[in-house]
Design a protein around this motif. Structure first.
Motif: not given
Length: 169
Positions: A47-66
């Protein structure tokens, strides 16, 4: 935090056609339990991840680049995951405080929330912290605290929140 690095690697490998996100959250709980972090038994990390899913996806994208080149930066996702775990522990601590303060009247419990809260809190957040207190009782307590000038109302409509008036203490 090694667990969050593992989760990034898992998500970058993307082993399933569907359900990798759900599986990563289950793996997160399993790995946290194995390391003695049992907060997920009491507070929904999902639920915490769901409430912050925009940040979740942003950081996931940033950390998975390259990632496929071995040049990714785990730090943004690690920081995010640590903030999720910290948030879960804070919510758990708040709920434990509520149980400990069962001897207080309902109005005293609402006052107590403000005495330990930094920043704004909404009526719905109070209701979530005190599920046994009716919305009517919460509204009455807020009204009384406003009259005493113990709290200050900020915002209007759906964005209404309350903060403790530090000048009145």
């Amino acid at each position: 935090m090694l667990i969050s690095k593992f989760i990034i690697d898992f998500l970058c490998i993307h082993p399933f056609n569907d359900g990798n996100g759900r599986m990563s959250r289950l793996l997160t709980l399993l790995l946290l339990y194995q390391q003695g972090y049992i907060v997920g038994k009491y507070i929904s990390i999902e639920m915490i991840i769901e409430k912050t899913k925009e940040t979740y996806y942003d950081t996931l994208k940033e950390s998975s680049a390259l990632w496929h080149e071995g040049k990714n930066n785990y730090a943004p996702f690690v920081k995010y995951y640590l903030s999720v775990i910290l948030s879960a522990y804070k919510e758990f601590a708040s709920r434990v405080e509520t149980i400990i303060n069962k001897g207080l009247t309902k109005s005293e419990r609402i006052r107590y929330i403000f005495s330990n809260k930094v920043g704004k809190i909404t009526k719905s957040e109070i209701a979530a912290l005190c599920p046994d207190i009716s919305v009517t009782t919460i509204e009455k307590a807020l009204s009384d605290l406003l009259k005493e000038e113990y709290i200050i109302k900020v915002g209007i409509g759906r964005s209404t929140a309350y903060i403790r008036n530090h000048e009145s203490s």
